[in-house]
Design a protein around this motif. Structure first.
Motif, mmCIF file in Angstrom:
data_model
loop_
_atom_site.group_PDB
_atom_site.id
_atom_site.type_symbol
_atom_site.label_atom_id
_atom_site.label_comp_id
_atom_site.label_asym_id
_atom_site.label_seq_id
_atom_site.Cartn_x
_atom_site.Cartn_y
_atom_site.Cartn_z
ATOM 1 N N ALA A 72 44.318 30.814 39.183
ATOM 2 C CA ALA A 72 43.545 29.577 39.101
ATOM 3 C C ALA A 72 42.289 29.794 38.256
ATOM 4 C CB ALA A 72 43.175 29.082 40.496
ATOM 5 N N ALA A 110 53.623 30.551 48.668
ATOM 6 C CA ALA A 110 54.013 31.975 48.830
ATOM 7 C C ALA A 110 54.749 32.163 50.131
ATOM 8 C CB ALA A 110 52.829 32.929 48.815
ATOM 9 N N ARG A 123 54.337 35.419 56.418
ATOM 10 C CA ARG A 123 55.635 35.078 57.021
ATOM 11 C C ARG A 123 55.851 35.828 58.326
ATOM 12 N NH1 ARG A 123 57.243 34.385 51.763
ATOM 13 N NH2 ARG A 123 57.760 36.574 51.471
ATOM 14 N N ARG A 142 47.342 25.581 52.807
ATOM 15 C CA ARG A 142 48.803 25.631 52.886
ATOM 16 C C ARG A 142 49.310 26.281 54.158
ATOM 17 N NH1 ARG A 142 51.218 23.168 48.100
ATOM 18 N NH2 ARG A 142 49.471 23.132 46.660
ATOM 19 N N VAL A 180 33.006 31.158 46.567
ATOM 20 C CA VAL A 180 33.459 30.066 45.710
ATOM 21 C C VAL A 180 32.309 29.339 45.004
ATOM 22 C CG1 VAL A 180 34.543 27.785 45.742
ATOM 23 C CG2 VAL A 180 35.564 29.653 47.007
ATOM 24 N N ARG A 222 51.021 39.394 50.210
ATOM 25 C CA ARG A 222 50.331 38.426 51.056
ATOM 26 C C ARG A 222 51.324 37.476 51.718
ATOM 27 N NH1 ARG A 222 46.312 34.264 48.201
ATOM 28 N NH2 ARG A 222 48.092 32.881 48.160
ATOM 29 N N GLY A 223 52.256 36.955 50.906
ATOM 30 C CA GLY A 223 53.257 36.028 51.417
ATOM 31 C C GLY A 223 54.062 36.660 52.545
ATOM 32 N N HIS A 274 37.978 32.885 53.488
ATOM 33 C CA HIS A 274 37.129 32.171 52.536
ATOM 34 C C HIS A 274 38.008 31.420 51.540
ATOM 35 C CE1 HIS A 274 38.351 35.640 50.240
ATOM 36 N NE2 HIS A 274 38.036 34.956 49.157
ATOM 37 N N LEU A 313 35.895 24.764 43.232
ATOM 38 C CA LEU A 313 37.048 25.660 43.239
ATOM 39 C C LEU A 313 37.941 25.420 42.022
ATOM 40 C CD1 LEU A 313 38.485 27.676 45.217
ATOM 41 C CD2 LEU A 313 39.774 25.706 46.032
ATOM 42 N N PRO A 314 38.208 26.467 41.228
ATOM 43 C CA PRO A 314 39.163 26.259 40.132
ATOM 44 C C PRO A 314 40.549 26.034 40.724
ATOM 45 C CG PRO A 314 38.173 28.470 40.014
ATOM 46 C CD PRO A 314 37.759 27.859 41.316
ATOM 47 N N ARG A 315 41.253 25.003 40.253
ATOM 48 C CA ARG A 315 42.579 24.733 40.796
ATOM 49 C C ARG A 315 43.590 24.534 39.702
ATOM 50 N NH1 ARG A 315 42.268 20.564 45.746
ATOM 51 N NH2 ARG A 315 44.535 20.698 45.516
ATOM 52 N N LEU A 316 44.736 25.196 39.898
ATOM 53 C CA LEU A 316 45.822 25.078 38.936
ATOM 54 C C LEU A 316 46.394 23.673 38.912
ATOM 55 C CD1 LEU A 316 48.077 28.228 39.274
ATOM 56 C CD2 LEU A 316 47.287 27.214 37.154
ATOM 57 N N GLY A 343 48.450 28.553 46.588
ATOM 58 C CA GLY A 343 48.381 28.703 48.036
ATOM 59 C C GLY A 343 49.752 28.710 48.671
ATOM 60 N N LEU A 377 40.185 28.683 50.388
ATOM 61 C CA LEU A 377 40.537 27.300 50.732
ATOM 62 C C LEU A 377 41.994 26.986 50.422
ATOM 63 C CD1 LEU A 377 37.275 26.498 49.216
ATOM 64 C CD2 LEU A 377 37.897 24.946 51.031
ATOM 65 N N ASN A 378 42.478 27.464 49.279
ATOM 66 C CA ASN A 378 43.858 27.154 48.898
ATOM 67 C C ASN A 378 44.853 27.740 49.886
ATOM 68 O OD1 ASN A 378 43.351 25.627 46.634
ATOM 69 N ND2 ASN A 378 43.208 27.426 45.294
ATOM 70 N N LEU A 379 44.563 28.948 50.325
ATOM 71 C CA LEU A 379 45.460 29.617 51.264
ATOM 72 C C LEU A 379 45.476 28.890 52.616
ATOM 73 C CD1 LEU A 379 47.225 32.007 52.079
ATOM 74 C CD2 LEU A 379 45.154 33.299 52.539
ATOM 75 N N GLU A 402 55.822 33.441 40.505
ATOM 76 C CA GLU A 402 55.385 33.852 41.840
ATOM 77 C C GLU A 402 53.857 33.942 41.905
ATOM 78 O OE1 GLU A 402 55.940 37.701 44.764
ATOM 79 O OE2 GLU A 402 57.290 37.508 43.053
ATOM 80 N N GLU A 424 49.059 42.313 39.399
ATOM 81 C CA GLU A 424 48.609 42.824 40.688
ATOM 82 C C GLU A 424 48.052 44.233 40.516
ATOM 83 O OE1 GLU A 424 51.972 42.306 43.322
ATOM 84 O OE2 GLU A 424 51.364 40.225 43.531
ATOM 85 N N ASP A 475 47.754 42.211 47.478
ATOM 86 C CA ASP A 475 48.289 41.518 46.320
ATOM 87 C C ASP A 475 49.075 40.293 46.775
ATOM 88 O OD1 ASP A 475 47.403 42.894 44.095
ATOM 89 O OD2 ASP A 475 48.853 44.488 44.393
ATOM 90 N N VAL A 476 49.169 39.309 45.881
ATOM 91 C CA VAL A 476 49.758 38.036 46.307
ATOM 92 C C VAL A 476 51.201 38.165 46.790
ATOM 93 C CG1 VAL A 476 48.252 36.468 45.079
ATOM 94 C CG2 VAL A 476 50.178 37.465 43.886
ATOM 95 N N SER A 477 51.990 39.025 46.186
ATOM 96 C CA SER A 477 53.387 39.106 46.598
ATOM 97 C C SER A 477 53.510 39.663 48.015
ATOM 98 C CB SER A 477 54.184 39.956 45.614
ATOM 99 O OG SER A 477 53.606 41.219 45.495
#
Lengths: 248, 282
Positions: free
Chosen positions: A201, A248, B198, B223, A172, B193-194, B216, B260-263, A246, B218-220, A239, A39, B189-191
């Protein structure tokens, strides 16, 4: 191709001196794509900047293609070993220079012959029409600007490209075009990539191996397979992975 | 589509156009949707008109923009017909907005405590002392535990995530029934973001709130949201439940998903979107 041993990177002086990277050791093989994820403030870009010679306040050892480089000013030959592609292509290309002039600049500095022809070939290689050399950065789209940055980075035929969030500012659909271009170039020219990104990703798609950074430490290294299957040791790495899914 | 009677906001044929040098260009070309007590994702790439749609609802577009709609109904009122002073009461009070970067939304020369207190005084007509204690409560609600320490800080002294939570604290002063969130977590940052997501969920659990989540990512959205609208060139080309995004049928949505790259679905090569001029019309 890149070996780093106990790299510590500092910013500021006196009591404000701050250790942004606290002893990172890693090595990247020729032809490999290595992803540094973390991060903001994790130190990933500081590692990249120390390798690139953009930041000089560091200790430890950096070896590029088996020869040591120090924090001091590098020789022209050392500089020609690596090039950077930045996140924001608008900030990275001179707004008042034409695309052609931007791509030709490294060739001029390194006194390479046949620059006209080279610019033409580079534009073609990154998928831009030849007449684009007369355009200014504001006359082309963000994705096209990033192609110009890549063309410029390729100009000296450096065997190593340092990619600092190369697609974070792109949509994208444009991101996929740029990532595909980077993959093709790598295969074609046997390049070595060090990619810094916050997006797991993207990193999983591009990289053979990853290093996870947190608070200046390299907390974990993993293969692409481990990253995809979720076989990671550190909770923090998990994490980041979940955020990319997506969750979290 | 949500039943009309339950809709907090109902939009029909929203159009936003700009004219310059005798040429009219339409940025939003007939957008219709209803939003009830739900999380509605509005997905699109840059220039698709998604932010413009959010701003049109807030009536925050520059005066050069021409906004028309067959219907722009919020809680029984026609937002387009509302005189500006009344609209100002709706804005911030009943419809709130969060933007991407709190650095540009907060006043840089006022400490964050005073900004929240000011908001409380304006919207709730509280005394300074009451406004202060309300501000402390709000900061706790957005999980800022050491509110005493945070209140005297200036926006440049707080992190992005903290700034965004302060924005949310100010936004919920007046209990809005509609929240327009334009890329609220893209700069975080992602941490963090969650955490912000919430908090938005917790607020919605307290009272029915429509959340228009412009993004923009899509993954977010897949979910986080209940439903998704996909925007392309000023129009909504597809609407579907968020968890069925992968079953999208429109070639543009399909193209985006393939690019979209996806894990969870690694592939050798990403697809490149080939834009079809026909998408402009559907």
């Amino acid at each position: 191709m890149i070996e780093i041993d106990n790299l510590r990177v500092f910013y500021g002086a006196g009591s404000d001196r701050f250790e942004a990277v606290r002893g990172v050791t890693l090595s990247i093989r020729r032809g490999e794509t290595y992803g540094l994820v973390g991060e903001s403030g994790s130190g990933k870009s500081s590692v990249l900047n120390a390798i690139a010679g953009r930041h000089t306040d560091w200790t430890g050892h950096i070896r590029i293609n088996a020869s040591s480089v120090g924090p001091a000013r590098r020789s022209r030959a050392e500089k020609a070993m690596l090039q950077i592609v930045f996140q924001d292509p608008y900030g990275a290309i001179h707004p008042k220079h034409t695309v052609g002039a931007s791509i030709a600049e490294p060739l001029e500095i390194h006194r390479r012959p046949d620059r006209e022809k080279a610019v033409e070939r580079l534009l073609e290689r990154v998928g831009l029409p030849p007449q684009f050399r007369y355009r200014f950065p504001h006359q082309i789209s963000g994705g096209q600007r990033q192609r110009v940055s890549i063309a410029r980075a390729l100009a000296l035929e450096a065997p190593i490209l340092l990619l600092d969030e190369p697609t974070s500012a792109l949509d994208v659909s444009v991101q996929s075009e740029v990532l595909n271009l980077l993959q093709d170039l790598k295969e074609e020219r046997d390049l070595t990539y060090l990619m810094v990104s916050h997006d797991m990703a993207v990193v999983a798609h591009m990289c053979d191996r990853i290093g996870v950074m947190q608070g200046g430490d390299l907390i974990e290294e993993a293969s692409r397979e481990q990253l995809i299957s979720g076989n990671l040791e550190q909770p923090y790495s998990q994490e980041l992975r979940e955020a990319a899914l997506g969750l979290a | 589509m949500t039943d009309m009677t339950n809709a907090i906001l109902s939009l029909r044929d929203l159009r936003v156009s700009f004219s310059s040098m005798g040429r009219v260009s339409e940025a939003v070309r007939g957008v219709s949707f209803d939003i009830g007590n739900e999380k509605l994702g509005l997905i699109g790439e840059s220039g698709s008109g998604k932010s413009m749609t959010g701003r049109a609802v807030m009536r925050l577009l520059p005066s050069a923009a021409r906004v028309t709609a067959e219907r722009m109904q919020f809680q029984g009122r026609d937002l387009l017909q509302l005189p500006e002073p009344e609209m100002r009461a709706v804005r911030g009070h009943e419809i709130a907005m969060i933007l991407q970067d709190p650095k540009f939304s907060l006043n840089p020369v006022m400490n964050v405590g005073d900004q929240i207190i000011e908001t409380c005084r304006i919207h709730l007509k509280l005394s300074r002392r009451d406004a202060r204690s309300r501000a402390m409560e709000l900061l706790e609600k957005v999980h800022i535990r050491d509110a005493e320490r945070v209140m005297p800080l200036y926006p440049h002294e707080v992190s992005g995530g903290m700034g965004q939570r302060i924005m949310i604290a100010m936004m919920i002063v007046a209990r809005p029934s509609l929240i327009v969130a334009d890329e609220p977590t893209s700069a975080l940052d992602v941490s963090v973001r969650g955490q912000v997501l919430r908090i938005l969920d917790e607020l919605r659990a307290e009272q029915p709130t429509g959340l228009l989540f412009i993004s923009h990512d899509l993954n977010l959205v897949r979910r986080f949201c209940d439903r998704v609208l996909i925007m392309y060139a000023g129009r909504i080309v597809e609407a579907l439940p968020a968890d069925r995004l992968d079953d999208a049928e429109h070639p543009y949505t399909r193209g985006l998903l393939e690019a979209l790259p996806r894990l969870d679905r690694p592939r050798k090569r990403l697809a490149v979107l080939k834009r079809d001029p026909a998408w402009m019309e559907g």
